[in-house]
Design an enzyme around this catalytic site. Structure first.
Site, short mmCIF file in Angstrom:
data_model
loop_
_atom_site.label_atom_id
_atom_site.label_comp_id
_atom_site.label_asym_id
_atom_site.label_seq_id
_atom_site.Cartn_x
_atom_site.Cartn_y
_atom_site.Cartn_z
N HIS A 17 -42.90 8.64 -66.15
CA HIS A 17 -42.44 7.27 -66.40
C HIS A 17 -42.18 7.03 -67.88
O HIS A 17 -41.04 6.89 -68.30
CB HIS A 17 -43.48 6.28 -65.85
CG HIS A 17 -43.02 4.86 -65.90
ND1 HIS A 17 -43.86 3.80 -65.67
CD2 HIS A 17 -41.81 4.31 -66.16
CE1 HIS A 17 -43.20 2.67 -65.76
NE2 HIS A 17 -41.95 2.95 -66.07
N HIS A 48 -38.59 5.92 -70.52
CA HIS A 48 -38.59 4.99 -71.65
C HIS A 48 -38.40 5.68 -73.00
O HIS A 48 -37.51 5.30 -73.77
CB HIS A 48 -39.92 4.22 -71.66
CG HIS A 48 -40.05 3.23 -70.56
ND1 HIS A 48 -39.80 1.88 -70.72
CD2 HIS A 48 -40.41 3.37 -69.25
CE1 HIS A 48 -40.00 1.24 -69.59
NE2 HIS A 48 -40.37 2.13 -68.68
N HIS A 89 -35.70 6.32 -63.33
CA HIS A 89 -36.66 5.27 -63.66
C HIS A 89 -36.97 4.38 -62.45
O HIS A 89 -38.12 4.01 -62.22
CB HIS A 89 -36.14 4.41 -64.81
CG HIS A 89 -37.08 3.30 -65.17
ND1 HIS A 89 -36.88 2.00 -64.79
CD2 HIS A 89 -38.26 3.32 -65.86
CE1 HIS A 89 -37.88 1.25 -65.22
NE2 HIS A 89 -38.73 2.02 -65.88
N ASN A 118 -40.64 3.75 -61.16
CA ASN A 118 -41.21 2.47 -61.58
C ASN A 118 -41.45 1.47 -60.47
O ASN A 118 -42.53 0.88 -60.36
CB ASN A 118 -40.31 1.83 -62.64
CG ASN A 118 -40.88 0.51 -63.13
OD1 ASN A 118 -41.85 0.48 -63.88
ND2 ASN A 118 -40.29 -0.60 -62.69
N ILE A 146 -37.60 -2.48 -67.35
CA ILE A 146 -38.96 -3.01 -67.24
C ILE A 146 -39.91 -1.83 -67.23
O ILE A 146 -39.53 -0.72 -66.83
CB ILE A 146 -39.15 -3.88 -65.97
CG1 ILE A 146 -40.56 -4.47 -65.90
CG2 ILE A 146 -38.85 -3.08 -64.73
CD1 ILE A 146 -40.91 -5.39 -67.00
#
Length: 893
Positions: free
Chosen positions: A552, A557, A745, A749, A893
């Protein structure tokens, strides 16, 4: 605001509006010069606000300044040069009329729901002005406004669209006037003469000069290492810039060095600022949009966590049964009396300042003070609250769960290790005898040859940190874990052995290794083996840690942030590839800044909740250096590298064939990859007529070079980096970036609450090791298995904090852009791109139908499993909220 204040403000606005109307009337009375043509401009903007609340004082001040002559002006720019000056051909300056009098509007198709203002400006230009390609805007007011877009209508009724989406500050804030380009894209060498210098200068302004402390409102994108995570009382190593701890770069803020450590950045407080710097257009704060959710993460850290800790100080701090956990979903928890912080700003609409906003909008709070928060029942226990414990569900989640990107084919058994045998001894205690009873009468070599043995192996990732993790003061206990699975003839991924390992004790030359296997049905039914259950929970917790830190944070990110930075620094907004990547880069820097403030910082939520604690992100750095490869982030290559697919012909999605066809993440993912690749390929073919055009595109080459050599500079010498030297290589690069930011993602997520909201299924922390058989702890386990297992996993306090965090991280914002959708229709004026995008949108609808059909196919046992949780994490579209589906373009997010 009091009634008198409100009335006074309205009167002031009314007076100013009257004067503004008179000024506008004079303007309208001016006659067109002979030969001039009139262009009608429609401007949509939002005045200064704070989380959906109009800043009335700012509005009044700006209205007053406007009538006194300090107006917002626009000046059109032709695509042609001025033959007299050889510079840009400019129109006269025209001011926005009736600034104070115009009422706000709410366009039906706009996610900007309140306080939008639409203005009409009549521009006059000579009839030889040429095509309008850009405009300058000068804000002579005191306060900034958000410019959504401008539409120009020419006398022949054709339109020119400007998709701005940018905050415009007072003109003194900028070295050069703000310029916005139309939605007509050009490669650098095809830029019209009148726009070339402006294109170049705008990029120079966005890059800055690499010096000074960045200020709120600036637009500068630059790089730095992760030297801002530590506290004076809790030191952390710098991530990035060294061979020992390489890392992708983050956005430079330019804050001064910490007094206690000249290599680290000073804290916000010591730097005299309240928020982490972001280029202004990366920060957006409307209620329930992505900026709001980012602010909500800080609200959880600053207010909700202390309140939950305070709440459980008054109650027993351990769950003793699974029913106690379920009661949280039924009754919620009442934080009344536990939110009394002097830091709360009760009038603020920002969740980072006012937790009640967060409680009301995200956690469905009720009670007189909106202080009773409720958690929705997680999908994993919603229809069957026992199925999560089954071995078949444990295996299914490796293919269709929260972290379906780590399972790999076993190619040799017993497994090996890259760690030094002189330090850790033999690589494993696993032997053929451990797994032979579960192979359906196959030999181990036969099972290997048939590709029916698989593993989730986190042994090497954790082993070198085990002594340090297990010595942490709050009794965290963990193992280096590897799990072996067998693909049954029934079509299920069954765990058949779990090895848990600890480093060698002092003076010993071999690691401590224990192997657990599932109970076998001897004819009298299967008896529960609680040591096996404990081993499974340790394996699940270990994998959840890898999920959060590696799959993650690192692989989505962290690796995307330097790509976002480079895209803004090196690709002009006129560039067709910038247009393609714009939604892919949306909101990533905002959420990452929130993470640095509250999640990944020293003593932040990740360190509090996950077993590796203070070593969490140091471990992610080690994995980045040892294992991360851009080329293997492409889904087909990733599947091949893990042995989960083999190369196939181009008729197969992604050009690969799955080793296991009922692998929901990969099956849906390959269809999605192929559709994105087709869309990207069409965009590239429209932009470039040849491979030479790709090679000669200076902006593109600078962009890719900066990603490799600066953004991921610690790995710049790796041989596997692709070259952006052809249309096909560029398609692969852009599809890989789009995959990382979007589908990868989304798959990692948006299922966090569904699978980890019931914390025993995915405990983020372990606090007890597996008991030795016949020990006192073993007797305790047998006497009350539920109580022992819960005492070994996440505490009541941390579990509740985790539930709150997983809920907000699993929430889609209202301004999300999903694959095949765009929030506005004017993102391009090219009919070829419009056609290609329509085809991409249709492909997303087709994929949704495929996913629905797969999820109702009874022969596909891994699509829903016994908990009846259909795999929808790669279902392209969604509504806002927690839905367990929806694939945005970006890491939002």
């Amino acid at each position: 605001m009091s009634n008198s204040q409100s009335t006074g403000g309205k009167n002031i606005v009314k007076c100013i509006g009257c004067l503004d109307t008179q000024d506008a009337d004079k303007h309208l009375q001016r006659e067109l010069l002979a030969g001039d043509i009139e262009i009608k401009g429609t401007i949509l903007l939002t005045k200064k606000y704070v989380n959906d609340v109009k800043d009335f004082s700012s509005v009044i001040v700006d209205n007053a300044l406007d009538i006194l002559g300090r107006k917002v002006t626009l000046q059109l720019v032709s695509v042609e040069l001025n033959p007299k000056t050889n510079g840009p051909k400019l129109s006269s300056k025209f001011s926005i009329p009736q600034w104070a009098l115009t009422e706000d509007v709410k366009p039906d198709n706009s996610f900007l729901a309140v306080d939008n203002y639409q203005y009409i400006v009549s521009f006059k230009v000579p009839n030889d002005f040429g095509e309008v390609g850009a405009f300058f805007i000068r804000n002579n007011h005191r306060n900034e406004f958000y410019l959504s877009g401008v539409t120009l209508e020419t006398p022949d009724k054709s339109t020119i669209e400007f998709l701005c989406n940018s905050w415009v500050y007072n003109t003194s804030f900028y070295k050069h006037d703000r310029v916005f380009f139309s939605n007509k894209m050009y490669l650098p060498d095809a830029t019209p003469p009148g726009l070339k210098a402006l294109r170049s200068q705008d990029l120079i302004d966005l890059r800055g000069d690499g010096t000074g402390m960045r200020k709120e409102g600036e637009r500068i994108y630059d790089y730095d290492v992760y030297n801002d995570l530590q506290l004076e009382s809790d030191r952390r190593p710098i991530l990035g810039g060294s061979v020992q701890l390489p890392y992708p770069r983050r956005c430079r803020t330019g804050r001064p060095r910490a007094k206690y450590d000249p290599t680290s950045e000073a804290s916000l407080r010591d730097s005299g600022v309240s928020t982490i710097y972001l280029p202004r257009d990366e920060r957006f704060n409307r209620v329930k949009n992505s900026g709001f959710l980012a602010s909500g993460i800080k609200g959880i850290a600053h207010f909700i966590v202390p309140a939950i800790i305070s709440y459980f100080d008054d109650t027993p701090n351990e769950f003793t049964s699974f029913d106690e956990i379920k009661s949280l979903y039924d009754t919620g928890i009442n934080l009344d009396g536990h939110l009394g912080s002097s830091k709360i700003k009760p009038k603020s609409k920002a969740p980072a300042d006012n937790p009640f906003i967060l409680l009301d909008t995200i956690f469905d709070a009720d009670g007189a003070g909106k202080s009773v928060i409720h958690f929705p029942l997680p999908d994993i226990v919603a229809l069957d609250d026992k199925a999560w414990m089954l071995d078949e569900e444990f295996g299914r989640e490796t293919l269709a769960g929260l972290n379906p990107v780590t399972i790999r084919l076993v190619t040799e058994f017993p497994p090996t290790s890259a760690l030094d045998p002189a330090v850790y001894g033999p690589a494993t205690a696993l032997q053929n005898k451990h797994i032979l009873p579960y192979l359906e009468n196959m030999t181990v070599p036969d099972a290997l040859k048939a590709k029916r043995l698989f593993t989730v192996d986190h042994h090497d990732t954790f082993m070198t940190y085990m002594d340090r993790i297990n010595a942490l003061k709050d009794h965290r206990k963990s193992y280096a874990v590897r799990t072996i699975f067998f693909w049954t003839s029934k079509g299920q991924m069954m765990p058949i052995a779990i090895e848990v390992s600890l480093p060698p004790p002092p003076g010993a030359k071999s690691a401590i290794r224990r192997v657990f296997t599932p109970p076998i049905d001897t004819g009298a039914g299967v008896q529960t083996d609680y040591l096996w259950e404990m081993a499974k929970i340790h394996a699940s917790s270990s994998d959840f840690g890898v999920h959060e830190l590696i799959s993650h944070w690192l692989r989505a990110h962290a690796v995307m942030e330097p790509i976002v930075i480079a895209t803004n620094r090196q690709l002009s907004q006129l560039h067709p590839i910038f247009n393609l990547l714009y939604p892919v880069c949306k909101n990533t820097m905002n959420i990452n800044a929130a993470a640095r403030a509250a999640l990944i910082n020293a003593t932040g939520l990740v360190e509090q909740l996950f077993t590796p604690g203070m070593y969490s992100f140091e471990m992610s750095s080690v994995v980045y250096g040892a294992a991360w490869r851009f080329d293997r982030e492409a889904l087909p290559e990733n599947l091949i590298a893990r042995g989960m697919a083999v190369p196939a012909d181009s008729s197969q999605p992604g050009g690969v064939a799955l080793v296991i066809d009922d692998y929901p993440f990969a099956k849906d993912g390959l269809d999605l990859w192929a559709a994105i690749q087709t869309w990207v390929s069409k965009c590239v073919d429209i932009a470039y007529t040849s491979n030479e055009a790709v090679q000669q595109d200076t902006e593109l080459q600078n962009w890719w070079s900066e990603i490799v050599n600066v953004g991921h500079g610690d790995k710049k010498d790796a041989a596997w980096w692709p070259k952006a030297d052809s249309r096909s290589s560029l398609v692969q690069i852009l599809t890989t970036i789009s995959w990382i930011a979007g589908p990868h993602h989304a798959a990692i997520n948006f299922g966090q609450y569904a699978f980890a909201g019931f914390t025993p299924n995915k405990p983020s922390m372990m606090r007890r090791l597996v008991p030795e058989k016949n020990s006192a702890e073993y007797q305790e386990l047998l006497a009350d298995p539920d109580a022992f297992i819960l005492s070994a996993t996440t505490s009541e306090t941390r579990a509740t904090i985790a539930m709150a965090l997983w809920e907000i991280l699993s929430t889609h914002s209202i301004d999300e852009e999903y694959q095949g959708q765009r929030l506005t229709s004017n993102w391009t004026c090219d009919p070829r791109l419009q056609t290609a995008f329509s085809e991409f949108s249709a492909a997303m609808k087709d994929l949704e139908a495929k996913i629905n059909a797969r999820n109702t196919d009874p022969t596909l046992l891994n699509r829903s499993g016994k908990p009846q949780v259909p795999y929808t994490l790669l279902f392209p579209s969604s509504t806002s909220g927690i839905t367990g589906k929806g694939v945005p373009y970006s890491v939002s997010i």
